[in-house]
Design a protein around this motif. Structure first.
Motif, mmCIF file in Angstrom:
data_model
loop_
_atom_site.group_PDB
_atom_site.id
_atom_site.type_symbol
_atom_site.label_atom_id
_atom_site.label_comp_id
_atom_site.label_asym_id
_atom_site.label_seq_id
_atom_site.Cartn_x
_atom_site.Cartn_y
_atom_site.Cartn_z
ATOM 1 N N ILE A 1 0.829 -1.605 0.097
ATOM 2 C CA ILE A 1 -0.200 -0.193 0.284
ATOM 3 C C ILE A 1 0.528 0.975 -0.079
ATOM 4 N N TYR A 2 1.099 2.008 -0.854
ATOM 5 C CA TYR A 2 1.290 2.633 -1.233
ATOM 6 C C TYR A 2 0.268 4.554 -0.178
ATOM 7 N N THR A 3 1.455 5.014 0.654
ATOM 8 C CA THR A 3 0.189 5.569 1.580
ATOM 9 C C THR A 3 1.687 7.264 1.466
ATOM 10 N N CYS B 1 -2.292 11.246 5.027
ATOM 11 C CA CYS B 1 -3.451 11.204 4.096
ATOM 12 C C CYS B 1 -4.830 10.498 4.862
ATOM 13 N N CYS C 1 -5.638 6.974 3.452
ATOM 14 C CA CYS C 1 -4.108 6.095 3.968
ATOM 15 C C CYS C 1 -4.677 5.371 4.644
ATOM 16 N N LYS C 2 -4.889 6.621 6.046
ATOM 17 C CA LYS C 2 -5.215 6.043 7.432
ATOM 18 C C LYS C 2 -6.541 5.003 7.399
ATOM 19 N N LYS D 1 -5.350 1.317 5.595
ATOM 20 C CA LYS D 1 -4.709 0.519 6.804
ATOM 21 C C LYS D 1 -5.440 0.209 7.459
ATOM 22 N N ASP E 1 3.544 -0.819 3.702
ATOM 23 C CA ASP E 1 3.669 0.537 4.006
ATOM 24 C C ASP E 1 4.197 1.218 3.370
ATOM 25 N N GLU F 1 5.695 4.062 2.012
ATOM 26 C CA GLU F 1 4.968 6.060 2.336
ATOM 27 C C GLU F 1 5.912 6.652 1.131
ATOM 28 N N VAL G 1 -2.373 9.188 -3.657
ATOM 29 C CA VAL G 1 -2.826 7.116 -2.720
ATOM 30 C C VAL G 1 -4.446 7.458 -1.924
ATOM 31 N N PRO G 2 -3.990 6.753 -0.996
ATOM 32 C CA PRO G 2 -3.377 5.027 -1.242
ATOM 33 C C PRO G 2 -3.268 4.498 -2.765
ATOM 34 N N CYS H 1 -8.921 3.839 -1.478
ATOM 35 C CA CYS H 1 -8.759 3.927 -0.470
ATOM 36 C C CYS H 1 -10.532 3.103 -0.653
#
Length: 85
Positions: A6-8, A12, A15-16, A19, A31, A33, A54-55, A67
């Motif tokens: 997962i590119y974050t 963001c 992203c949170k 995850k 992760d 970043e 992102v993500p 997401c």
């Protein structure tokens, strides 16, 4: 369980949220970043067929998307099978 990348970015909220869903499923993820490693952004975009936000989520060889796409898989009952491989 499939390998998950997962590119974050740290700030963001999407992203949170993504995850958090993966963690609730007990899924371990890598992760990446891109705000801390900006040199990986170009490889993310290439891997995501041009996706630059992102993500960007990859489960096994499948590009899930972002997401909203991850939560759509969950809502449609397809996320668990994808995670299991």
């Amino acid at each position: 369980m499939q390998k998950i990348d997962i590119y974050t970015k740290g700030y963001c909220p999407y992203c949170k949220r993504a995850k958090s869903l993966l963690e609730a499923k007990g899924a371990a993820y890598n992760d990446i970043e891109i705000d801390k490693q900006p040199e990986l952004r170009d490889s993310m975009i290439a891997r995501a067929n041009g996706g630059s936000t992102v993500p960007q989520i990859f489960i096994g060889d499948t590009h899930v998307g972002g997401c909203d796409d991850l939560f759509a898989l969950e809502a449609n009952g397809k996320l668990d099978a994808l995670l299991a491989g």
